[in-house]
Design a protein around this motif. Structure first.
Motif, PDB file in Angstrom:
ATOM      1  N   ALA A   2       0.839  -1.209   0.000  1.00  0.00           N
ATOM      2  CA  ALA A   2       0.000   0.000   0.000  1.00  0.00           C
ATOM      3  C   ALA A   2       0.868   1.250   0.000  1.00  0.00           C
ATOM      4  CB  ALA A   2      -0.942  -0.004   1.197  1.00  0.00           C
ATOM      5  N   LEU A   3       1.935   1.224   0.771  1.00  0.00           N
ATOM      6  CA  LEU A   3       2.846   2.362   0.830  1.00  0.00           C
ATOM      7  C   LEU A   3       3.523   2.580  -0.520  1.00  0.00           C
ATOM      8  CD1 LEU A   3       3.836   4.433   2.895  1.00  0.00           C
ATOM      9  CD2 LEU A   3       5.709   2.885   3.436  1.00  0.00           C
ATOM     10  N   GLY A   4       3.734   1.504  -1.270  1.00  0.00           N
ATOM     11  CA  GLY A   4       4.368   1.595  -2.587  1.00  0.00           C
ATOM     12  C   GLY A   4       3.492   2.267  -3.629  1.00  0.00           C
ATOM     13  N   ASN A   5       2.176   2.198  -3.481  1.00  0.00           N
ATOM     14  CA  ASN A   5       1.282   2.867  -4.413  1.00  0.00           C
ATOM     15  C   ASN A   5       0.089   3.428  -3.642  1.00  0.00           C
ATOM     16  OD1 ASN A   5      -0.355   3.771  -6.474  1.00  0.00           O
ATOM     17  ND2 ASN A   5       0.166   2.065  -7.837  1.00  0.00           N
ATOM     18  N   LEU A   6       0.245   4.642  -3.174  1.00  0.00           N
ATOM     19  CA  LEU A   6      -0.762   5.260  -2.317  1.00  0.00           C
ATOM     20  C   LEU A   6      -2.063   5.550  -3.053  1.00  0.00           C
ATOM     21  CD1 LEU A   6       1.474   7.672  -0.205  1.00  0.00           C
ATOM     22  CD2 LEU A   6       0.521   5.465   0.463  1.00  0.00           C
ATOM     23  N   LEU A   7      -2.003   5.822  -4.362  1.00  0.00           N
ATOM     24  CA  LEU A   7      -3.228   6.074  -5.117  1.00  0.00           C
ATOM     25  C   LEU A   7      -4.098   4.819  -5.168  1.00  0.00           C
ATOM     26  CD1 LEU A   7      -5.041   7.850  -6.870  1.00  0.00           C
ATOM     27  CD2 LEU A   7      -3.700   7.109  -8.843  1.00  0.00           C
ATOM     28  N   ILE A   8      -3.490   3.678  -5.462  1.00  0.00           N
ATOM     29  CA  ILE A   8      -4.243   2.411  -5.498  1.00  0.00           C
ATOM     30  C   ILE A   8      -4.788   2.099  -4.100  1.00  0.00           C
ATOM     31  CG2 ILE A   8      -4.080  -0.073  -5.899  1.00  0.00           C
ATOM     32  CD1 ILE A   8      -3.822   1.237  -8.504  1.00  0.00           C
ATOM     33  N   ALA A   9      -3.995   2.338  -3.069  1.00  0.00           N
ATOM     34  CA  ALA A   9      -4.454   2.090  -1.698  1.00  0.00           C
ATOM     35  C   ALA A   9      -5.619   3.015  -1.341  1.00  0.00           C
ATOM     36  CB  ALA A   9      -3.299   2.273  -0.713  1.00  0.00           C
ATOM     37  N   THR A  10      -5.572   4.255  -1.805  1.00  0.00           N
ATOM     38  CA  THR A  10      -6.678   5.185  -1.564  1.00  0.00           C
ATOM     39  C   THR A  10      -7.947   4.690  -2.248  1.00  0.00           C
ATOM     40  OG1 THR A  10      -5.241   7.109  -1.281  1.00  0.00           O
ATOM     41  CG2 THR A  10      -7.498   7.547  -1.978  1.00  0.00           C
ATOM     42  N   VAL A  11      -7.833   4.287  -3.509  1.00  0.00           N
ATOM     43  CA  VAL A  11      -9.004   3.785  -4.236  1.00  0.00           C
ATOM     44  C   VAL A  11      -9.542   2.524  -3.569  1.00  0.00           C
ATOM     45  CG1 VAL A  11      -9.793   2.839  -6.440  1.00  0.00           C
ATOM     46  CG2 VAL A  11      -8.350   4.882  -6.408  1.00  0.00           C
ATOM     47  N   ALA A  12      -8.637   1.642  -3.118  1.00  0.00           N
ATOM     48  CA  ALA A  12      -9.085   0.417  -2.426  1.00  0.00           C
ATOM     49  C   ALA A  12      -9.850   0.766  -1.152  1.00  0.00           C
ATOM     50  CB  ALA A  12      -7.880  -0.471  -2.110  1.00  0.00           C
ATOM     51  N   SER A  13      -9.365   1.754  -0.405  1.00  0.00           N
ATOM     52  CA  SER A  13     -10.065   2.129   0.824  1.00  0.00           C
ATOM     53  C   SER A  13     -11.411   2.788   0.509  1.00  0.00           C
ATOM     54  CB  SER A  13      -9.188   3.037   1.700  1.00  0.00           C
ATOM     55  OG  SER A  13      -8.914   4.252   1.060  1.00  0.00           O
ATOM     56  N   VAL A  14     -11.496   3.534  -0.584  1.00  0.00           N
ATOM     57  CA  VAL A  14     -12.768   4.137  -0.990  1.00  0.00           C
ATOM     58  C   VAL A  14     -13.752   3.039  -1.398  1.00  0.00           C
ATOM     59  CG1 VAL A  14     -13.877   5.537  -2.791  1.00  0.00           C
ATOM     60  CG2 VAL A  14     -11.844   6.396  -1.617  1.00  0.00           C
ATOM     61  N   PHE A  15     -13.277   2.031  -2.128  1.00  0.00           N
ATOM     62  CA  PHE A  15     -14.149   0.919  -2.516  1.00  0.00           C
ATOM     63  C   PHE A  15     -14.634   0.156  -1.281  1.00  0.00           C
ATOM     64  CE2 PHE A  15     -12.317   0.403  -7.064  1.00  0.00           C
ATOM     65  CZ  PHE A  15     -13.087   1.469  -7.494  1.00  0.00           C
ATOM     66  N   TYR A  16     -13.769   0.002  -0.301  1.00  0.00           N
ATOM     67  CA  TYR A  16     -14.160  -0.667   0.945  1.00  0.00           C
ATOM     68  C   TYR A  16     -15.275   0.113   1.644  1.00  0.00           C
ATOM     69  CZ  TYR A  16     -13.808  -2.576   5.660  1.00  0.00           C
ATOM     70  OH  TYR A  16     -14.097  -3.130   6.877  1.00  0.00           O
ATOM     71  N   VAL A  17     -15.091   1.414   1.762  1.00  0.00           N
ATOM     72  CA  VAL A  17     -16.121   2.255   2.376  1.00  0.00           C
ATOM     73  C   VAL A  17     -17.396   2.203   1.536  1.00  0.00           C
ATOM     74  CG1 VAL A  17     -16.745   4.651   2.930  1.00  0.00           C
ATOM     75  CG2 VAL A  17     -14.505   3.775   3.572  1.00  0.00           C
ATOM     76  N   GLY A  18     -17.259   2.182   0.213  1.00  0.00           N
ATOM     77  CA  GLY A  18     -18.413   2.088  -0.673  1.00  0.00           C
ATOM     78  C   GLY A  18     -19.197   0.803  -0.462  1.00  0.00           C
ATOM     79  N   MET A  19     -18.494  -0.311  -0.289  1.00  0.00           N
ATOM     80  CA  MET A  19     -19.178  -1.580  -0.030  1.00  0.00           C
ATOM     81  C   MET A  19     -19.930  -1.532   1.300  1.00  0.00           C
ATOM     82  SD  MET A  19     -16.687  -4.620  -1.434  1.00  0.00           S
ATOM     83  CE  MET A  19     -15.309  -4.177  -0.413  1.00  0.00           C
TER      84      MET A  19
END
Length: 182
Positions: free
Chosen positions: A34-51
């Motif tokens: 996640a630290l290696g690609n913060l944009l992907i980690a941000t989108v993943a966390s947004v998708f988690y909140v969306g679910m």
């Protein structure tokens, strides 16, 4: 005071130490990814909140038709629809959603930090009041810094928080696992 592990023999927990260490290593690796690609980690966390929002919306809608009286049905149904719309928004436009969540995070940190500062100052005659005040200052400062960088930092700040949490939890599980081993 009772503990969560009161009924569990110590040897039972101790024999599982390798599982805690393994979980810690897995969490640590996920945090570093996640630290290696913060944009992907941000989108993943947004998708988690969306679910979570979608699930909450469905639950609210089911609940709406279990209550009596149109005023209550309307309130719960409207809540469910709003949750569903927010969840759908997270999937349709994760960048906009990350900006909204980042702004909410900044405001929440500012409010929490100011409240801790106030509590710390009111506890001034007691020992340790400085720790609470320092905690409040750091939390409010984090909220202020996030707010200053908004909306640009919305692309990476949630991912950074996710990565930091995964890394801290990873090290915690590793430390706990080795701690119960001995």
């Amino acid at each position: 005071m009772t503990s969560l592990f009161d009924g569990m023999p110590e040897s039972s927990l101790r024999s599982k130490w390798v599982w805690f260490v393994g979980l810690g290593v897995l969490l640590l690796i996920c945090g570093l990814i996640a630290l290696g690609n913060l944009l992907i980690a941000t989108v993943a966390s947004v998708f988690y909140v969306g679910m979570l929002m979608l699930a909450g919306g469905v639950i609210y809608l089911i609940h709406a038709f279990q209550v009596r009286g149109w005023d209550h049905v309307l309130f719960w149904a409207l809540s469910g629809v709003l949750y569903l719309l927010a969840g759908i928004c997270a999937f349709i436009n994760p960048i906009f959603t990350s900006a909204a969540l980042t702004l909410f995070l900044a405001v929440a940190l500012l409010v929490a930090g100011i409240f801790r500062l106030w509590v710390g100052m009111r506890m001034r005659p007691l020992k340790g009041w400085g720790w609470i005040t320092a905690s409040g200052f750091i939390t409010a400062l984090a909220g202020f810094v996030i707010a200053l960088g908004w909306p640009v930092n919305s692309l990476w700040i949630l991912g950074l928080f996710l990565a930091a949490d995964l890394i801290v939890q990873g090290w915690t599980m590793i430390g706990f696992g080795f701690g119960i081993r001995s």
